[in-house]
Design a protein around this motif. Structure first.
Motif, PDB file in Angstrom:
ATOM      1  N   GLU A 130       5.769  94.578  10.686  1.00 13.56           N
ATOM      2  CA  GLU A 130       4.624  93.804  10.203  1.00 13.56           C
ATOM      3  C   GLU A 130       5.019  92.887   9.044  1.00 13.56           C
ATOM      4  OE1 GLU A 130       0.355  93.138  10.630  1.00 13.56           O
ATOM      5  OE2 GLU A 130       1.820  94.204  11.826  1.00 13.56           O
TER       6      GLU A 130
ATOM      7  N   HIS B 105       6.968  89.742  10.124  1.00 19.84           N
ATOM      8  CA  HIS B 105       6.085  88.813  10.823  1.00 19.84           C
ATOM      9  C   HIS B 105       5.211  88.056   9.842  1.00 19.84           C
ATOM     10  CE1 HIS B 105       2.723  87.260  13.069  1.00 19.84           C
ATOM     11  NE2 HIS B 105       1.927  88.126  12.496  1.00 19.84           N
TER      12      HIS B 105
ATOM     13  N   THR C 102       5.122  83.938   9.327  1.00 24.37           N
ATOM     14  CA  THR C 102       3.951  83.079   9.473  1.00 24.37           C
ATOM     15  C   THR C 102       3.651  82.331   8.176  1.00 24.37           C
ATOM     16  OG1 THR C 102       2.545  85.015   9.077  1.00 24.37           O
ATOM     17  CG2 THR C 102       2.853  84.345  11.356  1.00 24.37           C
TER      18      THR C 102
ATOM     19  N   ASN D  52       1.835  79.059   9.299  1.00 20.54           N
ATOM     20  CA  ASN D  52       1.027  79.273  10.502  1.00 20.54           C
ATOM     21  C   ASN D  52      -0.182  80.129  10.120  1.00 20.54           C
ATOM     22  OD1 ASN D  52      -0.094  80.109  12.930  1.00 20.54           O
ATOM     23  ND2 ASN D  52       1.864  80.187  13.967  1.00 20.54           N
TER      24      ASN D  52
ATOM     25  N   HIS E  28      -3.099  85.909  13.548  1.00 13.96           N
ATOM     26  CA  HIS E  28      -1.838  86.367  12.960  1.00 13.96           C
ATOM     27  C   HIS E  28      -2.027  86.924  11.552  1.00 13.96           C
ATOM     28  CE1 HIS E  28      -0.112  84.533  16.376  1.00 13.96           C
ATOM     29  NE2 HIS E  28      -0.056  83.293  15.920  1.00 13.96           N
TER      30      HIS E  28
ATOM     31  N   ARG F 121      -3.060  92.525  14.377  1.00 16.50           N
ATOM     32  CA  ARG F 121      -2.639  91.140  14.164  1.00 16.50           C
ATOM     33  C   ARG F 121      -1.558  90.808  15.189  1.00 16.50           C
ATOM     34  NH1 ARG F 121      -1.984  91.308   7.636  1.00 16.50           N
ATOM     35  NH2 ARG F 121      -0.744  93.106   8.228  1.00 16.50           N
TER      36      ARG F 121
ATOM     37  N   ILE G 141       1.611  89.164  16.778  1.00 17.55           N
ATOM     38  CA  ILE G 141       2.862  88.584  16.303  1.00 17.55           C
ATOM     39  C   ILE G 141       2.930  87.145  16.808  1.00 17.55           C
ATOM     40  CG2 ILE G 141       5.382  88.734  16.360  1.00 17.55           C
ATOM     41  CD1 ILE G 141       3.975  91.029  14.851  1.00 17.55           C
ATOM     42  N   TYR G 142       3.181  86.215  15.908  1.00 17.48           N
ATOM     43  CA  TYR G 142       3.307  84.803  16.253  1.00 17.48           C
ATOM     44  C   TYR G 142       4.306  84.629  17.392  1.00 17.48           C
ATOM     45  CZ  TYR G 142       5.381  80.107  15.441  1.00 17.48           C
ATOM     46  OH  TYR G 142       5.905  78.853  15.583  1.00 17.48           O
TER      47      TYR G 142
ATOM     48  N   HIS H  80       7.806  83.682  16.676  1.00 16.22           N
ATOM     49  CA  HIS H  80       8.639  84.757  16.141  1.00 16.22           C
ATOM     50  C   HIS H  80       9.375  85.447  17.285  1.00 16.22           C
ATOM     51  CE1 HIS H  80       9.659  87.434  12.800  1.00 16.22           C
ATOM     52  NE2 HIS H  80       9.381  88.477  13.558  1.00 16.22           N
TER      53      HIS H  80
END
Length: 347
Positions: free
Chosen positions: A218, A221, A225, A230, A235, A246, A248-249, A252
């Protein structure tokens, strides 16, 4: 009058409008260091100023270029407040091209044109297609791509925009690719690059298991972001999704899979074209990402010693490698990413 921005909803877009995104960003060596801290990135051209110089990519006393995907993330992040702040999911990519290397000291900004709109049958969401261009301080286009994203409606009763689904080029040809000026792999050092495998050693249809895995945390990530600015709610905000997680972008996952692909594709040095991509299933914290690749095509180029190789890069959360879709034609639940791209490799 409210001064805060709640983001655009599906009914707020108009076909053909051009959105100039805030805020320009000047890149430095810090972006390169953080990118390599977030991902096990080891491709020599982006890791070493001296290696980049040896293949013709250091000019005006600058260091190695910024990683191609780091440049993508920066430009992508600029678009989020205007395109995907209220997104349900980022759905896919097409017609991506890297036109120019990006160096420390360059300032990047982004603009997007809305090229497609289609409301979903549930009346609550719609799909928005945009063509995004990343521009430097000289207004040169350094990269461009099309993406489409599912966006919530702010008012389910709002009239839907007229439907227009753009016709997109399914695959870039080798002639569509932009080769960096001065690139020369004729004296390429395979020992320093990490593997002996050159363009001629790969066969169309060959599949490569990249063996290694990385568990997504976490904290990393959230750092990613924030680094790429982002700000998509799914996210950042755990209350934005019903299950309290949330996402994960997706970028990523792309960068993690690309870094894992070093084991077997260490000499696929530069990404120069993006034919298509799908985030097949969501990725959450705690997922262990693994990757495999398939060689889809090959082509020679006009640059000395440089070949182009078209690859499918698949990221998974488990299961056997080389498994992509079920009998129903849908992605298997463990498939996270299906990415089709062109890279440059020594002949």
């Amino acid at each position: 009058m409210a001064k805060t921005n709640r983001g655009r909803f599906f009914e707020d877009y108009r076909l053909g409008e051009v959105i100039r995104h805030a805020v320009p960003r000047t890149v430095s060596g810090g972006e390169r260091a953080l990118y390599h801290a977030l991902y096990p990135a080891r491709h020599a051209l982006y890791s070493s100023d001296e290696f980049a110089r040896s293949v013709g990519l250091v000019a005006d006393k600058k260091g190695a270029p910024l990683d191609d995907l780091a440049a993508f993330h920066i430009v992508f992040g600029k678009t989020v407040p205007d395109i995907s702040l209220n997104a349900v999911a980022n759905l896919g990519y097409a017609e991506g091209r890297w036109h120019l290397p990006i160096y420390a000291g360059d300032t990047l900004r982004a603009e997007s044109e809305v090229i497609g709109l289609k409301q979903n049958s549930n009346g609550k969401t719609g799909v928005v297609w945009v063509r995004t261009r990343g521009l430097n301080q000289r207004d040169d286009c350094v990269l461009e791509y099309v993406r489409w994203v599912m966006v919530r409606k702010g008012n389910p009763e709002a009239e839907a925009p007229e439907t227009h689904v753009p016709e997109l080029q399914p695959v870039l040809t080798a002639d569509d690719l932009a080769l960096p000026a001065g690139l020369d792999f004729s004296t390429y050092d395979f020992e320093l690059a990490g593997e002996p495998h050159r363009w001629g050693d790969y066969a169309i249809g060959e599949q490569i298991d990249h063996v290694d895995g990385v568990t997504v945390e976490e904290a990393e990530h959230m750092l990613a972001t924030r680094l790429w600015q982002n700000t998509a709610k799914v996210h950042f905000d755990s209350t934005a999704r019903p299950d309290g997680t949330r996402l994960i972008y997706g970028g990523h996952v792309i960068s993690m899979a690309r870094a894992l692909s070093f084991n077997g594709l260490a000499n696929a040095q530069m990404i120069v074209g993006l034919n298509g991509g799908a985030h097949a299933n969501p990725c959450l914290s705690g997922t262990t990402i693994r990757a495999w690749s398939e060689v889809l095509d090959k082509a020679e180029t006009a640059a000395p010693g440089v070949g182009a190789i078209r690859l499918r890069l698949v990221a998974t959360s488990g299961g056997a490698p080389f498994q992509l879709k079920g009998e129903d034609g849908k992605y298997l639940p463990e498939v996270l990413l299906d990415l089709d791209y062109w890279a440059l490799m020594p002949l």
